[in-house]
Design an enzyme around this catalytic site. Structure first.
Site, PDB file in Angstrom:
ATOM      1  N   ARG A   1      -9.638 -17.959   2.413  1.00  0.00           N
ATOM      2  CA  ARG A   1     -10.205 -19.066   3.194  1.00  0.00           C
ATOM      3  C   ARG A   1      -9.209 -19.435   4.289  1.00  0.00           C
ATOM      4  O   ARG A   1      -7.991 -19.340   4.100  1.00  0.00           O
ATOM      5  CB  ARG A   1     -10.465 -20.296   2.321  1.00  0.00           C
ATOM      6  CG  ARG A   1     -11.706 -20.213   1.443  1.00  0.00           C
ATOM      7  CD  ARG A   1     -13.020 -20.275   2.226  1.00  0.00           C
ATOM      8  NE  ARG A   1     -14.199 -20.247   1.372  1.00  0.00           N
ATOM      9  CZ  ARG A   1     -14.817 -19.145   0.933  1.00  0.00           C
ATOM     10  NH1 ARG A   1     -14.363 -17.955   1.282  1.00  0.00           N
ATOM     11  NH2 ARG A   1     -15.885 -19.230   0.158  1.00  0.00           N
TER      12      ARG A   1
ATOM     13  N   MET B   1      -3.883 -13.345  -8.067  1.00  0.00           N
ATOM     14  CA  MET B   1      -4.270 -12.128  -8.795  1.00  0.00           C
ATOM     15  C   MET B   1      -5.476 -12.432  -9.683  1.00  0.00           C
ATOM     16  O   MET B   1      -5.401 -12.427 -10.904  1.00  0.00           O
ATOM     17  CB  MET B   1      -3.065 -11.618  -9.612  1.00  0.00           C
ATOM     18  CG  MET B   1      -3.259 -10.260 -10.272  1.00  0.00           C
ATOM     19  SD  MET B   1      -3.816  -8.931  -9.192  1.00  0.00           S
ATOM     20  CE  MET B   1      -2.339  -8.570  -8.241  1.00  0.00           C
TER      21      MET B   1
ATOM     22  N   ILE C   1     -10.663 -10.426  -7.323  1.00  0.00           N
ATOM     23  CA  ILE C   1     -10.532  -9.599  -6.111  1.00  0.00           C
ATOM     24  C   ILE C   1      -9.100  -9.090  -5.978  1.00  0.00           C
ATOM     25  O   ILE C   1      -8.871  -7.937  -5.601  1.00  0.00           O
ATOM     26  CB  ILE C   1     -10.985 -10.388  -4.855  1.00  0.00           C
ATOM     27  CG1 ILE C   1     -12.425 -10.865  -5.037  1.00  0.00           C
ATOM     28  CG2 ILE C   1     -10.877  -9.528  -3.605  1.00  0.00           C
ATOM     29  CD1 ILE C   1     -12.907 -11.868  -3.987  1.00  0.00           C
TER      30      ILE C   1
ATOM     31  N   GLU D   1     -15.041 -22.139  11.352  1.00  0.00           N
ATOM     32  CA  GLU D   1     -15.950 -20.996  11.473  1.00  0.00           C
ATOM     33  C   GLU D   1     -17.295 -21.474  12.007  1.00  0.00           C
ATOM     34  O   GLU D   1     -17.784 -22.502  11.533  1.00  0.00           O
ATOM     35  CB  GLU D   1     -16.120 -20.309  10.115  1.00  0.00           C
ATOM     36  CG  GLU D   1     -14.812 -19.718   9.617  1.00  0.00           C
ATOM     37  CD  GLU D   1     -14.933 -18.954   8.287  1.00  0.00           C
ATOM     38  OE1 GLU D   1     -16.059 -18.817   7.763  1.00  0.00           O
ATOM     39  OE2 GLU D   1     -13.897 -18.492   7.790  1.00  0.00           O
TER      40      GLU D   1
ATOM     41  N   HIS E   1     -15.906 -13.314   8.875  1.00  0.00           N
ATOM     42  CA  HIS E   1     -16.137 -13.653   7.459  1.00  0.00           C
ATOM     43  C   HIS E   1     -17.162 -12.692   6.817  1.00  0.00           C
ATOM     44  O   HIS E   1     -18.236 -13.118   6.376  1.00  0.00           O
ATOM     45  CB  HIS E   1     -16.600 -15.114   7.331  1.00  0.00           C
ATOM     46  CG  HIS E   1     -16.362 -15.688   5.955  1.00  0.00           C
ATOM     47  ND1 HIS E   1     -16.077 -16.998   5.730  1.00  0.00           N
ATOM     48  CD2 HIS E   1     -16.390 -15.114   4.717  1.00  0.00           C
ATOM     49  CE1 HIS E   1     -15.935 -17.213   4.433  1.00  0.00           C
ATOM     50  NE2 HIS E   1     -16.120 -16.070   3.790  1.00  0.00           N
TER      51      HIS E   1
HETATM   52  P1  NAP Z   1     -10.693 -15.746  -8.901  1.00  0.00           P
HETATM   53  O1  NAP Z   1     -11.024 -14.608  -9.810  1.00  0.00           O
HETATM   54  O2  NAP Z   1     -10.914 -17.129  -9.381  1.00  0.00           O
HETATM   55  O3  NAP Z   1      -9.181 -15.545  -8.447  1.00  0.00           O
HETATM   56  C1  NAP Z   1      -8.439 -16.525  -7.802  1.00  0.00           C
HETATM   57  C2  NAP Z   1      -6.999 -16.394  -8.264  1.00  0.00           C
HETATM   58  O4  NAP Z   1      -6.208 -17.301  -7.508  1.00  0.00           O
HETATM   59  C3  NAP Z   1      -6.807 -16.726  -9.754  1.00  0.00           C
HETATM   60  O5  NAP Z   1      -6.070 -15.694 -10.360  1.00  0.00           O
HETATM   61  C4  NAP Z   1      -6.056 -18.040  -9.709  1.00  0.00           C
HETATM   62  O6  NAP Z   1      -5.115 -18.234 -10.747  1.00  0.00           O
HETATM   63  C5  NAP Z   1      -5.308 -17.928  -8.404  1.00  0.00           C
HETATM   64  N1  NAP Z   1      -4.889 -19.247  -7.926  1.00  0.00           N
HETATM   65  C6  NAP Z   1      -5.599 -20.388  -7.870  1.00  0.00           C
HETATM   66  N2  NAP Z   1      -4.860 -21.396  -7.381  1.00  0.00           N
HETATM   67  C7  NAP Z   1      -3.647 -20.873  -7.118  1.00  0.00           C
HETATM   68  C8  NAP Z   1      -2.454 -21.413  -6.604  1.00  0.00           C
HETATM   69  N3  NAP Z   1      -2.360 -22.711  -6.267  1.00  0.00           N
HETATM   70  N4  NAP Z   1      -1.383 -20.605  -6.474  1.00  0.00           N
HETATM   71  C9  NAP Z   1      -1.472 -19.312  -6.849  1.00  0.00           C
HETATM   72  N5  NAP Z   1      -2.575 -18.725  -7.344  1.00  0.00           N
HETATM   73  C10 NAP Z   1      -3.668 -19.501  -7.466  1.00  0.00           C
HETATM   74  O7  NAP Z   1     -11.509 -15.621  -7.548  1.00  0.00           O
HETATM   75  P2  NAP Z   1     -11.978 -14.311  -6.777  1.00  0.00           P
HETATM   76  O8  NAP Z   1     -13.338 -13.949  -7.197  1.00  0.00           O
HETATM   77  O9  NAP Z   1     -10.893 -13.296  -6.840  1.00  0.00           O
HETATM   78  O10 NAP Z   1     -12.077 -14.921  -5.284  1.00  0.00           O
HETATM   79  C11 NAP Z   1     -10.948 -15.483  -4.664  1.00  0.00           C
HETATM   80  C12 NAP Z   1     -11.311 -16.209  -3.392  1.00  0.00           C
HETATM   81  O11 NAP Z   1     -11.629 -15.282  -2.371  1.00  0.00           O
HETATM   82  C13 NAP Z   1     -12.560 -17.102  -3.458  1.00  0.00           C
HETATM   83  O12 NAP Z   1     -12.251 -18.376  -3.982  1.00  0.00           O
HETATM   84  C14 NAP Z   1     -13.034 -17.164  -2.039  1.00  0.00           C
HETATM   85  O13 NAP Z   1     -12.508 -18.300  -1.382  1.00  0.00           O
HETATM   86  C15 NAP Z   1     -12.469 -15.891  -1.410  1.00  0.00           C
HETATM   87  N6  NAP Z   1     -13.514 -14.923  -1.039  1.00  0.00           N
HETATM   88  C16 NAP Z   1     -13.700 -14.621   0.274  1.00  0.00           C
HETATM   89  C17 NAP Z   1     -14.643 -13.673   0.636  1.00  0.00           C
HETATM   90  C18 NAP Z   1     -14.885 -13.313   2.068  1.00  0.00           C
HETATM   91  O14 NAP Z   1     -16.010 -12.978   2.423  1.00  0.00           O
HETATM   92  N7  NAP Z   1     -13.886 -13.335   2.921  1.00  0.00           N
HETATM   93  C19 NAP Z   1     -15.438 -13.069  -0.354  1.00  0.00           C
HETATM   94  C20 NAP Z   1     -15.224 -13.414  -1.670  1.00  0.00           C
HETATM   95  C21 NAP Z   1     -14.254 -14.340  -2.012  1.00  0.00           C
HETATM   96  P3  NAP Z   1      -5.483 -18.556 -12.277  1.00  0.00           P
HETATM   97  O15 NAP Z   1      -5.559 -17.208 -12.929  1.00  0.00           O
HETATM   98  O16 NAP Z   1      -4.356 -19.362 -12.753  1.00  0.00           O
HETATM   99  O17 NAP Z   1      -6.791 -19.287 -12.246  1.00  0.00           O
HETATM  100  C1  GLV Z   2     -17.275 -15.729   0.422  1.00  0.00           C
HETATM  101  O1  GLV Z   2     -16.446 -16.099   1.175  1.00  0.00           O
HETATM  102  C2  GLV Z   2     -17.362 -16.139  -0.927  1.00  0.00           C
HETATM  103  O2  GLV Z   2     -16.604 -17.049  -1.336  1.00  0.00           O
HETATM  104  O3  GLV Z   2     -18.215 -15.604  -1.651  1.00  0.00           O
END
Ligand code: NAP
Ligand code: GLV
Length: 324
Positions: A238, A155, A158, A267, A286
């Site tokens: 991921r 949470m 995103i 990928e 992706h």
């Molecule tokens: P974020 O704000 O850092 O959110 C990640 C969340 O995951 C945080 O709330 C974190 O908890 C939690 N977390 C980390 N380790 C965990 C674990 N072991 N167990 C449970 N929860 C855990 O990041 P975001 O901006 O939302 O992005 C999340 C991820 O989406 C990125 O890291 C990236 O890999 C992926 N992504 C993919 C795309 C795509 O194109 N498909 C695009 C954007 C992002 P805490 O609050 O404790 O830190």
């Molecule tokens: C895409 O996957 C990103 O992490 O921005």
């Protein structure tokens, strides 16, 4: 003399112009193909800054070859392609692009969820292949979204944006996160549960954590078996967070109903990958953040991060804060 930087892919013009105002810029000019490793090895040996994408593996071996490197700016929010510890050990800053892609990625997450639940790619193909003979009571029937239970694993930015969309669909919203977000629970209408309970209760399980040692294979056979046989798994985070071989087995054995995947262990996904043989899997290349406006914002933010890091004291979006 201006610092020198290497950009590992052709990036949007506005970002490139920003960089050129401050640096001597060299760029891998191709848009679709990543920079070959040997070119990266050559370039890294002289530059002060690296502007890279998630397709580049910036590992310890590469960093050992970079005596002048002060910053690595990743044009992505995820940074599992970079060895952060090795960078910190060498005093190299790493930056990413959080925030600017949150809403676009949440849109895509919901689009993938809906496409998978209502079998949209399969239905479109069905029509194009001339298989549509008549309206039929149970033809291409899927799962309801409105009023269903969604379980969000991770949470963060995103995850929250997906929860807001889920509220519009009157969904019950469960979440599991490394740290509980009490302050967000009333505001977003979300309920914290442990991972196993989330898996057991959710109609949709949505993975939105970063890829780390802790989240590698977070969703494997044991977790998949806890899910309902009508449930749908969505992964936009991921590839390695979900064990693909075990997901394939769970889908074949109808332990879960379907999966929507934007990310993969390897990928691009090899065309002979078993997941591509299953009709109940929706696969995307992706494209989570791939709206025109967002990709330009990401490119510009990555440029600004690099400029801040090399010209100012406190870089924005620094990942390895231990360096401060
Ligand atoms: P974020 O704000 O850092 O959110 C990640 C969340 O995951 C945080 O709330 C974190 O908890 C939690 N977390 C980390 N380790 C965990 C674990 N072991 N167990 C449970 N929860 C855990 O990041 P975001 O901006 O939302 O992005 C999340 C991820 O989406 C990125 O890291 C990236 O890999 C992926 N992504 C993919 C795309 C795509 O194109 N498909 C695009 C954007 C992002 P805490 O609050 O404790 O830190
Ligand atoms: C895409 O996957 C990103 O992490 O921005």
């Amino acid at each position: 003399m201006k610092p020198s930087i290497y950009v590992t892919r052709k990036i949007p013009d506005t970002a490139l112009q920003l960089l050129k105002e401050h640096f001597l810029v060299e760029m891998w000019e191709e848009e679709e193909t990543p920079v070959p490793r040997e070119v990266l090895i050559e370039k890294i040996q002289t530059v002060d800054g690296l502007y890279c994408l998630l397709t580049e593996q910036v590992d310890q071996g590469l960093l050992e070859l970079a005596p002048n490197l002060k910053v690595i700016s990743n044009m992505a929010v995820g940074y599992n392609n970079i060895d952060i510890k090795a960078a910190s050990n060498k005093g190299i800053m790493v930056t990413n692009t959080p925030g600017v892609l949150t809403e676009s990625t949440a849109d895509l997450t919901f689009a993938l969820l809906m496409a998978t639940a209502r079998r949209i790619p399969e239905a479109s193909e069905f029509l194009r292949q001339g298989q549509w003979k008549s309206w039929a009571p149970m033809m291409l029937t899927g799962q309801d979204i409105f009023g269903a239970t969604i379980g969000i694993v991770g949470m963060g930015r995103i995850g929250e944006a997906v929860a807001k969309r889920a509220r519009g669909f009157n969904m019950e919203i469960l979440y599991y996160n490394r740290s509980r977000k009490m302050e967000k629970e009333a505001e977003l209408g979300i309920s914290y549960v442990e991972l196993n309970e989330l898996l057991q209760r959710s109609d949709f399980v949505v993975i939105l954590t970063p890829y780390t040692n802790e989240t590698k294979n977070l969703i494997s056979k044991e977790e998949l078996l806890l899910m309902k046989d009508t449930a749908i798994l969505i992964n936009v985070a991921r590839g390695g967070i979900v064990n693909e071989a075990e997901l394939y087995e769970a889908l074949v054995q109808k332990k879960i109903w379907a999966a929507g995947l934007d990310v993969f262990e390897q990928e691009p996904l090899p065309m002979d990958h078993p997941l591509l043989t299953l009709p109940n899997v929706v696969t995307l290349p992706h494209i989570g953040s791939a709206s025109i406006k967002t990709r330009i914002k990401m490119a510009e933010l990555a440029a600004q991060n690099l400029i801040h890091a090399l010209t100012k004291d406190t870089p924005q979006n620094l990942v390895n804060k231990d360096l401060l």
